[in-house]
Design a protein around this motif. Sequence first.
Motif, PDB file in Angstrom:
ATOM      1  N   ARG A 143       0.801  -1.230   0.000  1.00 43.92           N
ATOM      2  CA  ARG A 143       0.000   0.000   0.000  1.00 43.92           C
ATOM      3  C   ARG A 143       0.834   1.279   0.000  1.00 43.92           C
ATOM      4  NH1 ARG A 143      -2.569  -4.037   2.204  1.00 43.92           N
ATOM      5  NH2 ARG A 143      -4.809  -4.243   2.129  1.00 43.92           N
ATOM      6  N   THR A 144       2.074   1.180   0.441  1.00 43.09           N
ATOM      7  CA  THR A 144       2.861   2.406   0.595  1.00 43.09           C
ATOM      8  C   THR A 144       4.096   2.495  -0.294  1.00 43.09           C
ATOM      9  OG1 THR A 144       4.165   1.465   2.423  1.00 43.09           O
ATOM     10  CG2 THR A 144       2.124   2.658   2.996  1.00 43.09           C
ATOM     11  N   HIS A 145       4.593   1.372  -0.780  1.00 44.34           N
ATOM     12  CA  HIS A 145       5.785   1.396  -1.626  1.00 44.34           C
ATOM     13  C   HIS A 145       5.403   1.418  -3.097  1.00 44.34           C
ATOM     14  CE1 HIS A 145       8.336  -0.680   1.726  1.00 44.34           C
ATOM     15  NE2 HIS A 145       7.954   0.541   2.061  1.00 44.34           N
ATOM     16  N   SER A 146       6.231   2.038  -3.879  1.00 41.69           N
ATOM     17  CA  SER A 146       5.992   2.048  -5.327  1.00 41.69           C
ATOM     18  C   SER A 146       6.264   0.652  -5.888  1.00 41.69           C
ATOM     19  CB  SER A 146       6.917   3.062  -5.998  1.00 41.69           C
ATOM     20  OG  SER A 146       8.264   2.612  -5.943  1.00 41.69           O
ATOM     21  N   ALA A 147       5.778   0.415  -7.084  1.00 39.58           N
ATOM     22  CA  ALA A 147       6.020  -0.863  -7.754  1.00 39.58           C
ATOM     23  C   ALA A 147       7.525  -1.099  -7.901  1.00 39.58           C
ATOM     24  CB  ALA A 147       5.341  -0.885  -9.114  1.00 39.58           C
ATOM     25  N   LYS A 148       8.247  -0.053  -8.231  1.00 37.24           N
ATOM     26  CA  LYS A 148       9.704  -0.171  -8.379  1.00 37.24           C
ATOM     27  C   LYS A 148      10.350  -0.566  -7.052  1.00 37.24           C
ATOM     28  CE  LYS A 148      13.762   2.507  -9.746  1.00 37.24           C
ATOM     29  NZ  LYS A 148      14.235   3.839 -10.127  1.00 37.24           N
ATOM     30  N   GLU A 149       9.902   0.009  -5.942  1.00 40.51           N
ATOM     31  CA  GLU A 149      10.456  -0.335  -4.630  1.00 40.51           C
ATOM     32  C   GLU A 149      10.147  -1.785  -4.259  1.00 40.51           C
ATOM     33  OE1 GLU A 149      10.338   3.883  -2.201  1.00 40.51           O
ATOM     34  OE2 GLU A 149       8.426   2.829  -2.549  1.00 40.51           O
ATOM     35  N   ARG A 150       8.940  -2.241  -4.569  1.00 37.08           N
ATOM     36  CA  ARG A 150       8.578  -3.634  -4.271  1.00 37.08           C
ATOM     37  C   ARG A 150       9.414  -4.598  -5.109  1.00 37.08           C
ATOM     38  NH1 ARG A 150       3.400  -1.318  -4.717  1.00 37.08           N
ATOM     39  NH2 ARG A 150       2.854  -2.577  -6.524  1.00 37.08           N
ATOM     40  N   TYR A 151       9.646  -4.239  -6.373  1.00 34.40           N
ATOM     41  CA  TYR A 151      10.479  -5.058  -7.251  1.00 34.40           C
ATOM     42  C   TYR A 151      11.908  -5.118  -6.704  1.00 34.40           C
ATOM     43  CZ  TYR A 151      13.344  -6.354 -11.240  1.00 34.40           C
ATOM     44  OH  TYR A 151      14.276  -6.969 -12.041  1.00 34.40           O
ATOM     45  N   GLU A 152      12.459  -3.980  -6.333  1.00 33.66           N
ATOM     46  CA  GLU A 152      13.834  -3.939  -5.828  1.00 33.66           C
ATOM     47  C   GLU A 152      13.974  -4.744  -4.534  1.00 33.66           C
ATOM     48  OE1 GLU A 152      15.605   0.271  -7.509  1.00 33.66           O
ATOM     49  OE2 GLU A 152      14.272   0.351  -5.766  1.00 33.66           O
ATOM     50  N   GLU A 153      12.960  -4.713  -3.694  1.00 28.21           N
ATOM     51  CA  GLU A 153      12.979  -5.493  -2.451  1.00 28.21           C
ATOM     52  C   GLU A 153      12.982  -6.989  -2.752  1.00 28.21           C
ATOM     53  OE1 GLU A 153      13.105  -5.856   1.700  1.00 28.21           O
ATOM     54  OE2 GLU A 153      13.313  -4.052   0.484  1.00 28.21           O
ATOM     55  N   LEU A 154      12.153  -7.413  -3.704  1.00 27.97           N
ATOM     56  CA  LEU A 154      12.132  -8.821  -4.094  1.00 27.97           C
ATOM     57  C   LEU A 154      13.467  -9.222  -4.712  1.00 27.97           C
ATOM     58  CD1 LEU A 154      10.499 -11.447  -4.347  1.00 27.97           C
ATOM     59  CD2 LEU A 154       9.702 -10.636  -6.573  1.00 27.97           C
ATOM     60  N   LEU A 155      14.013  -8.378  -5.536  1.00 22.28           N
ATOM     61  CA  LEU A 155      15.309  -8.645  -6.164  1.00 22.28           C
ATOM     62  C   LEU A 155      16.407  -8.773  -5.114  1.00 22.28           C
ATOM     63  CD1 LEU A 155      16.654  -8.961  -8.939  1.00 22.28           C
ATOM     64  CD2 LEU A 155      16.989  -6.493  -8.969  1.00 22.28           C
TER      65      LEU A 155
END
Length: 189
Positions: A143-155
């Motif tokens: 809900r609070t992180h951008s799609a790019k931030e969620r992708y980088e976290e998974l990476l």
Amino acid sequence: MIPIITQCYQNEHLSVSDYELISQKHHLVTFEKGAFILEHSQSLNAYYILLDGCVHSFANNSNGNSTTIYLFTPHEVVIAVNALFQRKQTVENWQCLTKCTLLQISFEDFQELYHSLYGFREWGRTWMANELFQLKERSIAMRTHSAKERYEELLKNKPYIFSLVPLKLIASYLGITDTSLSRIRKELK
């Protein structure tokens, strides 16, 4: 099997003999790529430790579209907590994205260990608290992180997942479209 059991059930209150007993309650199972371990509306009578492969957990919405709930990777506990412990029918499906090798423990054997080994109870309490914390963190991030931030976290946390899982399922897990995932990946190259 003992090293995997020791790694998974790590707790200072468990002895070598406890780990041997825990190991005896687990059974090796394999599933071929595409096989379902669990399907919607089934009851769950066991949980698993994934040794090798990748399991896709997903649910279908009212329109029949699937949404990725989780992507289980090696050495993770594959479980639907509410289905197992509350004895409810599951809304999840678990499908093997690769050939999978797992250790299975029945609910009855889990209960026996839980009630007879203090260290196993402590592991269970700690594991459940950690899972609840991670679920809360993921819920907030969605809900609070951008799609790019969620992708980088998974990476950062699971870089190997990109070699095991189709990108459309990763996009679903991240709560974005395939197109958005492609755009993000291009931006970060």
